[in-house]
Enzyme design. Structure first.
Site, short mmCIF file in Angstrom:
data_model
loop_
_atom_site.label_atom_id
_atom_site.label_comp_id
_atom_site.label_asym_id
_atom_site.label_seq_id
_atom_site.Cartn_x
_atom_site.Cartn_y
_atom_site.Cartn_z
N ASP A 222 -10.95 7.30 -2.33
CA ASP A 222 -11.68 7.11 -1.07
C ASP A 222 -10.72 6.89 0.09
OD1 ASP A 222 -10.92 4.57 -2.19
OD2 ASP A 222 -12.23 3.61 -0.74
N GLU A 225 -8.29 4.25 -0.23
CA GLU A 225 -7.25 4.53 -1.23
C GLU A 225 -7.34 3.67 -2.48
OE1 GLU A 225 -3.81 3.84 1.71
OE2 GLU A 225 -3.70 5.98 1.29
C1 NOJ Z 1 -2.94 -0.18 0.29
C2 NOJ Z 1 -4.04 0.65 0.82
O1 NOJ Z 1 -3.62 1.41 1.86
C3 NOJ Z 1 -5.22 -0.22 1.16
O2 NOJ Z 1 -6.25 0.51 1.73
C4 NOJ Z 1 -5.66 -0.86 -0.09
O3 NOJ Z 1 -6.77 -1.69 0.15
C5 NOJ Z 1 -4.55 -1.64 -0.73
N1 NOJ Z 1 -3.38 -0.82 -0.90
C6 NOJ Z 1 -5.02 -2.19 -2.04
O4 NOJ Z 1 -3.97 -2.82 -2.69
C1 NOJ Z 2 -4.91 1.56 4.63
C2 NOJ Z 2 -6.23 2.13 4.89
O1 NOJ Z 2 -7.12 1.66 3.91
C3 NOJ Z 2 -6.19 3.64 4.85
O2 NOJ Z 2 -7.44 4.14 5.18
C4 NOJ Z 2 -5.15 4.15 5.82
O3 NOJ Z 2 -5.06 5.54 5.68
C5 NOJ Z 2 -3.81 3.51 5.58
N1 NOJ Z 2 -3.93 2.09 5.52
C6 NOJ Z 2 -2.83 3.85 6.68
O4 NOJ Z 2 -3.28 3.35 7.90
#
Ligand code: NOJ
Ligand code: NOJ
Length: 501
Positions: A222, A225
């Site tokens: 999603d 991520e």
């Molecule tokens: C990094 C991701 O970019 C973020 O969206 C996610 O919630 C965390 N990792 C989870 O560990």
């Molecule tokens: C974490 C977010 O969850 C994700 O959607 C985003 O792409 C990355 N950070 C980078 O901003």
């Protein structure tokens, strides 16, 4: 139409200042102790507008204000933060959404192009060219010949692959890129670089469209991520990408192999049907972001649903081709329930009345650095403000009576006590109640922006999140997507002000 003078006089008076400031370049952020004036929402908007643009451009290679001379033109970093957390990468999704904010500027000022217009056009073309290069990298998602590399979510800033474990593939990237680039091509500007329409379509758009048509049924990570499954945000932006691609091919009478267009068309038809049944459930009257996890692990409430809706509708007649527009009851309910949940979930929201700091989703545990407890996010909160402005825009431009029923009354009840003893209630267009409703929705949108104003720093810097207990900013600093989503919300606020004056 009569609106509360209390709301419109300050908005109206602020407008000339807004426009004036528009042309002032780096005046605020070049001063060491520069502050944004947080006295009123409008004073802050006037200052923050420029800060947000400048800080967004700082994160793009070869823009006038870029932080890093070594970045290639068109590279967009998610945040300048290199440690704790390390966000110094280019994400396909963040970049495709950020470039839209520049494209919106071109759409709005196409009749009076200024220096900014020219700079943004050049940057957009660089972004397109840069994506041509990224698409062709061999990554851990695969290679270009099979098309699988297109689902790769993030890249190093020097355009080399990111070869570490990550949530991949993320299949929202290619369709977001398709829709962004096509909306730029629709403007029919004379290219400033060596690009041309047929190169962009054949070499960049077409592979992405093929990827969407071949993969929409497959699970992917999603936008946050974390979860490999089928997700509303991903499916809806895929549908929008397919639709935009088909439209472009038809309106330019492109001479493609018939099978390709047929493949796109049948994918669009099937995906549309799929979305209409898969993301709704008889046990919920709102769209569910990841049905696989509903209801045990996840409530299905997620700012991703609101993001999906705003980013797959352009506020024009073609929107009917994509379900779940911003005025759809299941989307309106989603905002109502997410707001209600976040109000009780996050302590800083307890004393707020209507608008609150919105997080990503109730079950979130990502704190911006690692996992502990989730916080409110600037992107989610700005998205609510934008959605409400668009709803108002639609209500006043459609000139239709509003029908309040059991299916949407909880949303309208957020701002107006509605007597629904009959089960439904018609609010006549232009009636006193209608005007009051519009007025209250604008106030509600503004109060989401006030939440943002109250938590950004005194220089107008915006990170990813704000702490749910004390309200100070958390997570990656100067997040490009935070600036982009705020600028999108301010753009719609401005359109409403223009429309009503
Ligand atoms: C990094 C991701 O970019 C973020 O969206 C996610 O919630 C965390 N990792 C989870 O560990
Ligand atoms: C974490 C977010 O969850 C994700 O959607 C985003 O792409 C990355 N950070 C980078 O901003």
């Amino acid at each position: 139409m009569k609106f509360s003078l209390l709301v419109f006089i300050p908005l109206y008076l602020g407008y000339p200042i807004f426009q004036q400031l528009f042309n002032v370049d780096d005046s605020l952020s070049s001063l060491p102790d520069a502050t944004v004036n947080k006295t009123t929402l409008q004073s802050w908007v006037n200052d923050e507008y420029n800060v947000a643009w400048n800080n967004l451009l700082r994160n793009m290679g070869n823009s006038s204000t870029c932080n890093d001379d070594d970045l290639y033109p068109g590279v967009i970093v998610a945040s300048p933060s290199k440690v704790q957390p390390d966000y110094y990468y280019q994400w396909t999704r963040d970049s495709a959404l950020t470039i839209r904010t520049l494209i919106h500027y071109l759409q709005d000022f196409i009749d009076s192009p200024d220096e900014r217009f020219n700079e943004y056009q050049w940057l957009i073309e660089q972004y397109i060219w840069n994506n041509y290069k990224l698409q062709r990298l061999q990554t851990m998602s695969g290679d270009f010949t099979s098309g699988n590399t297109l689902g790769e979510p993030k890249f190093m800033v020097d355009n080399t692959p990111f070869n570490e474990k990550w949530g991949r593939p993320q299949n929202d990237g290619p369709p977001l890129r398709v829709s962004s680039i096509l909306s730029f091509m629709k403007l029919n500007l004379t290219y400033k670089t060596g690009l041309n329409d047929s190169f962009i379509f054949n070499e960049i758009i077409k592979p992405d469209l093929g990827f969407v048509a071949n993969n929409w049924e497959k699970e992917s990570f999603d936008l946050w991520e974390e979860i490999q499954s089928l997700h509303f945000f991903t499916s809806l932006v895929q549908l929008k990408g397919l639709f935009d691609g088909i439209q472009y091919i038809k309106s330019n009478s492109l001479d493609l192999e018939d099978e390709f267009l047929d493949h796109l068309q049948s994918s669009y038809d099937n995906l549309k049907k799929f979305i209409e049944f898969y993301y709704v459930n008889s046990n919920a009257n709102y769209v569910i972001e990841t049905p696989n996890l509903f209801p045990h692990t996840r409530s299905g409430l997620d700012a991703a649903v609101l993001l999906g809706s705003i980013h797959s509708h352009d506020m024009n007649d073609l929107d009917v081709n994509i379900p779940f527009d911003i005025d759809n009851n299941y989307i309106l309910n989603h905002l109502t329930y997410l707001t209600r949940d976040m109000k009780s979930r996050y302590p800083i929201n307890h004393n707020l009345n209507q608008a609150v700091g919105l997080g990503r989703y109730p079950e979130d545990v990502y704190d911006g650095y690692g996992t502990s407890e989730g916080n409110p996010w600037f992107i989610s909160t700005a998205t609510a403000a934008e959605m409400l402005c668009k709803l108002v825009y639609k209500m006043i431009s459609d000139k239709q009576d509003l029908v309040v029923t059991r299916a949407n009354k909880e949303f309208f009840n957020m701002v107006l006590p509605i007597d629904d003893s009959d089960g439904f209630f018609i609010i006549k267009y232009k009636s006193k109640v209608f005007d009051e409703l519009v007025d209250s929705l604008i106030k509600l949108s503004d109060s989401f922006l006030v939440v943002i104003k109250d938590h950004v720093d005194l220089r107008g810097g915006i990170s990813e999140q704000f702490n749910k207990y004390h309200g100070f900013m958390e997570g990656a600093r100067d997040l490009t997507w935070s600036y982009s989503s705020l600028l999108n919300a301010l753009r719609w606020r401005e359109k409403i002000i223009d429309f009503l004056n």
